[in-house]
Write a protein that holds these residues in place. Structure first.
Motif, short mmCIF file in Angstrom:
data_model
loop_
_atom_site.label_atom_id
_atom_site.label_comp_id
_atom_site.label_asym_id
_atom_site.label_seq_id
_atom_site.Cartn_x
_atom_site.Cartn_y
_atom_site.Cartn_z
N ILE A 344 0.85 -1.19 0.00
CA ILE A 344 0.00 0.00 0.00
C ILE A 344 0.89 1.25 0.00
O ILE A 344 1.82 1.34 0.81
CB ILE A 344 -0.92 0.00 1.24
CG1 ILE A 344 -1.80 -1.25 1.27
CG2 ILE A 344 -1.79 1.26 1.26
CD1 ILE A 344 -2.59 -1.41 2.56
N PRO A 345 0.65 2.21 -0.88
CA PRO A 345 1.48 3.42 -0.91
C PRO A 345 1.51 4.12 0.44
O PRO A 345 0.48 4.29 1.10
CB PRO A 345 0.78 4.28 -1.97
CG PRO A 345 0.10 3.31 -2.87
CD PRO A 345 -0.36 2.20 -1.97
N GLY A 346 2.71 4.48 0.88
CA GLY A 346 2.86 5.23 2.12
C GLY A 346 2.81 4.40 3.39
O GLY A 346 2.82 4.95 4.49
N VAL A 347 2.78 3.06 3.24
CA VAL A 347 2.74 2.18 4.41
C VAL A 347 4.02 1.35 4.45
O VAL A 347 4.37 0.70 3.46
CB VAL A 347 1.51 1.25 4.39
CG1 VAL A 347 1.50 0.35 5.64
CG2 VAL A 347 0.22 2.05 4.30
N SER A 348 4.71 1.39 5.57
CA SER A 348 5.90 0.58 5.77
C SER A 348 5.73 -0.25 7.03
O SER A 348 4.88 0.04 7.88
CB SER A 348 7.14 1.47 5.88
OG SER A 348 7.02 2.37 6.96
N CYS A 349 6.57 -1.29 7.18
CA CYS A 349 6.42 -2.16 8.33
C CYS A 349 7.70 -2.95 8.55
O CYS A 349 8.31 -3.44 7.59
CB CYS A 349 5.25 -3.12 8.11
SG CYS A 349 4.85 -4.13 9.56
N VAL A 350 8.11 -3.06 9.80
CA VAL A 350 9.19 -3.97 10.18
C VAL A 350 8.59 -5.37 10.25
O VAL A 350 7.63 -5.60 10.99
CB VAL A 350 9.81 -3.58 11.53
CG1 VAL A 350 10.86 -4.60 11.94
CG2 VAL A 350 10.41 -2.18 11.46
N LYS A 351 9.14 -6.29 9.48
CA LYS A 351 8.57 -7.65 9.45
C LYS A 351 8.75 -8.32 10.80
O LYS A 351 9.87 -8.42 11.32
CB LYS A 351 9.25 -8.48 8.36
CG LYS A 351 8.52 -9.78 8.04
CD LYS A 351 9.12 -10.46 6.83
CE LYS A 351 8.29 -11.67 6.41
NZ LYS A 351 8.84 -12.31 5.19
N PRO A 352 7.67 -8.78 11.41
CA PRO A 352 7.78 -9.38 12.75
C PRO A 352 8.52 -10.71 12.73
O PRO A 352 8.33 -11.52 11.83
CB PRO A 352 6.33 -9.56 13.18
CG PRO A 352 5.55 -9.60 11.91
CD PRO A 352 6.27 -8.74 10.94
N LYS A 353 9.34 -10.91 13.74
CA LYS A 353 10.05 -12.17 13.91
C LYS A 353 9.29 -13.11 14.84
O LYS A 353 9.68 -14.28 14.98
CB LYS A 353 11.45 -11.91 14.47
CG LYS A 353 12.35 -11.14 13.53
CD LYS A 353 13.74 -10.94 14.14
CE LYS A 353 14.66 -10.19 13.17
NZ LYS A 353 16.02 -9.99 13.76
N ALA A 354 8.25 -12.59 15.47
CA ALA A 354 7.53 -13.38 16.47
C ALA A 354 6.13 -12.79 16.65
O ALA A 354 5.78 -11.78 16.05
CB ALA A 354 8.29 -13.37 17.80
#
Length: 432
Positions: A344-354
Motif C-alpha cells: 500500500i502506498p505510504g505504508v511501511s512495516c518492520v517484518k515481525p520475527k515473532a
C-alpha cells in the motif's frame, strides 16, 4: 461516523402538593485511580463495532489476538486432560496453584536455562493479566516509577497507573527493528524508578530481542538496583528459525519476575492459565514476596480447571512448532499480511520475527492524521474492519496501527484489501 440520536427524557408530572421531594443523589463517579488507565484494544471503537454488529453489519475484527475466533483450537490433549480432571476441580487449590502445574512450570524454567527456581517461586494466575496487576499492586507506592516500552502492551501501563505508580515510557526504535534504545532507557531512570518492564517477544511490534540488548537492560537494572519484569508470553510463536532467550537466564544476580502462560503458545486464551516466576537474587526481596503471597491468598486461587491444562501443555507435543514453521498456517499468514500491507502506498512495516501482530507505519506526509482513534473509527464505519490505533499502545505519534494476522488467507486478503481501499480514499480526500 454516524451520530447517536439524543435520548428523549420524559418529564414527570408535577408532584402532589405536600409530597416530599426525592433527595438528589450525588453522581457516582469512577475511582480517580482510573484517570490514566486505558485499554483501547477493547476501547470505544470496539464499542461502536458491537453497535454495528447489533445493527446487522459483519465486522472483520483484527483488534485482538483471540486465536479461537479464527479457527485456532487448543490442542485436543489439553482439552481432554481438563475434562478428565473436572471432578477434581470443584474445590479451591493452593493459593499459588496446584502442585502438578507449578512443577511443570519449574521444569520449563530449567529448559529455558533459568537457575534456582523452586516450587515456592511459582504463582499460577487467571492468565498473565491478573499476575501483572498483582505484581504491580504488591510493589508500588504513590509516585513510584516503572519503565515501560513504547509501544507497549497497554495492560502494563494501566497496571502501573492503577497501582498508584507512574509509567515512564522508553523508546523502542523502529529504525533498528523496534529494539529498545538503551540510552533512552538510561536517561529516564530517576531516584523514583523501581523497575523495568521488558516485553520479549514484543507485542505489538513482533520484535525479538537479541542477547546483547537483554544484557544491556540487565546491566542498567544491576547498576540502579531495579527489578526486571519479563513478559515472555509469545516465547514459542517464533518465525524464520529464530530462538528466544529468557531474560532470567542472563540475570541471576538481579531480581527478575517472568510471566508466561497458555493463551498464545497453546491457543487457550479462554482457559486463563498463566504463571509468574520469581527468579534471580531474591535475598533482598522477602518483604515484596510476602506481599505477593498476601495478594495470591486474597484471590483464593486461580481457576482450577485451567491449571490442569498446564502440565499436559508444557510436557506434550508442541504443535505451535508446526504452525510457525515454513508452510505452517501462522507463518503463511504473517508473510501474506506483510506482503499486502507494505504494498500500500505510504505504508511501511518492520517484518515481525515473532507473535501474532505487526505494527505498520503510515507516512505522515501521505496520511496527515491528527487523531488516530478517529481515523480507526472512520475505517470501521467505511470498511467494516476493526483495528487498534498506535496510540492505544502508548506510541506517542498518530502514525501507526496494530494488525492481527490471524484470519485465513482469503479473509486476510479481503481485510487488508479493505484497509487499502480506505487508505486510497483518504489520500484522495487529502490530496496526497
Amino acid at each position: 461516523m454516524s451520530v447517536e440520536p439524543k435520548l428523549r427524557v420524559a418529564v414527570p408530572p408535577e408532584q402532589t402538593k405536600g409530597q416530599a421531594e426525592a433527595p438528589r443523589l450525588p453522581q457516582v463517579r469512577k475511582s480517580a485511580k482510573l484517570a490514566n488507565v486505558c485499554y483501547d484494544i477493547r476501547g470505544p471503537v470496539l464499542t461502536r463495532a458491537k453497535q454495528m454488529e447489533d445493527e446487522g453489519h459483519k465486522i472483520i475484527k483484527l483488534n485482538i489476538g483471540n486465536l479461537a475466533a479464527f479457527g485456532f483450537d487448543a490442542p485436543e490433549e489439553i482439552q481432554m486432560d481438563m475434562i478428565r480432571n473436572l471432578p477434581n476441580s470443584a474445590g479451591y487449590s493452593d493459593s499459588k496453584g496446584i502442585f502438578a502445574a507449578r512443577k511443570a512450570v519449574m521444569h520449563y524454567t530449567q529448559q529455558k536455562q533459568i537457575k534456582g527456581v523452586t516450587i515456592e517461586d511459582i504463582y499460577i494466575g487467571n492468565g498473565v493479566s491478573e499476575l501483572i496487576v498483582m505484581a504491580m499492586n504488591a510493589l508500588l507506592n504513590v509516585g513510584d516509577e516503572v519503565l515501560v516500552p513504547a509501544p507497549d502492551y497497554p495492560l502494563w501501563t494501566a497496571a502501573v497507573s492503577l497501582s498508584g505508580g507512574r509509567p515512564v515510557h522508553y523508546l523502542c526504535d523502529e529504525a533498528k527493528g523496534w529494539l529498545p534504545d538503551l540510552d533512552d532507557m538510561r536517561a529516564r531512570i530517576t531516584p523514583n524508578t523501581r523497575a523495568i518492564v521488558v516485553i520479549n517477544p514484543n507485542n505489538p511490534t513482533g520484535a525479538l530481542y537479541p542477547d546483547e540488548i537483554l544484557r544491556g537492560i540487565i546491566d542498567l537494572a544491576r547498576e540502579f538496583g531495579l527489578i526486571l519484569y519479563a513478559d515472555e508470553v509469545y516465547d514459542k510463536v517464533l518465525y524464520d528459525g529464530v530462538t528466544h532467550t529468557s531474560m532470567a537466564s542472563l540475570s541471576e544476580d538481579v531480581l527478575t519476575i517472568v510471566f508466561n502462560g497458555l493463551s498464545k503458545n497453546y491457543r487457550s486464551c479462554g482457559y486463563r492459565a498463566g504463571w509468574m516466576v520469581v527468579c534471580g537474587d531474591k535475598r533482598h526481596a522477602q518483604d515484596y514476596i510476602e506481599g505477593l503471597n498476601m495478594l495470591a491468598s486474597m484471590r483464593l486461587c486461580a481457576n482450577v480447571p485451567g491449571q490442569y491444562a498446564i502440565q499436559t501443555a508444557l510436557g506434550g507435543y508442541q504443535s505451535i512448532d508446526d504452525l510457525v514453521a515454513e508452510g505452517g498456517r501462522m507463518r503463511r499468514q504473517r508473510d501474506l499480511a506483510y506482503e499486502l500491507i507494505t504494498a500500500i502506498p505510504g505504508v511501511s512495516c518492520v517484518k515481525p520475527k515473532a507473535t501474532l501482530y505487526m505494527f505498520p507505519r503510515l507516512d505522515p506526509k501521505i496520511y496527515p492524521i491528527e487523531d488516530d482513534q478517529a481515523f480507526i473509527a472512520e475505517l470501521l464505519e467505511q470498511e467494516r474492519v476493526l483495528l487498534v490505533q498506535g496510540t492505544g499502545f502508548n506510541w506517542p505519534h498518530p502514525d501507526h496501527f496494530r494488525l492481527v494476522f490471524l484470519p485465513h488467507e482469503d479473509d486476510l486478503r479481503d481485510a487488508i484489501g479493505r484497509v487499502a481501499r480506505f487508505l486510497e480514499s483518504y489520500r484522495k480526500r487529502h490530496g496526497t
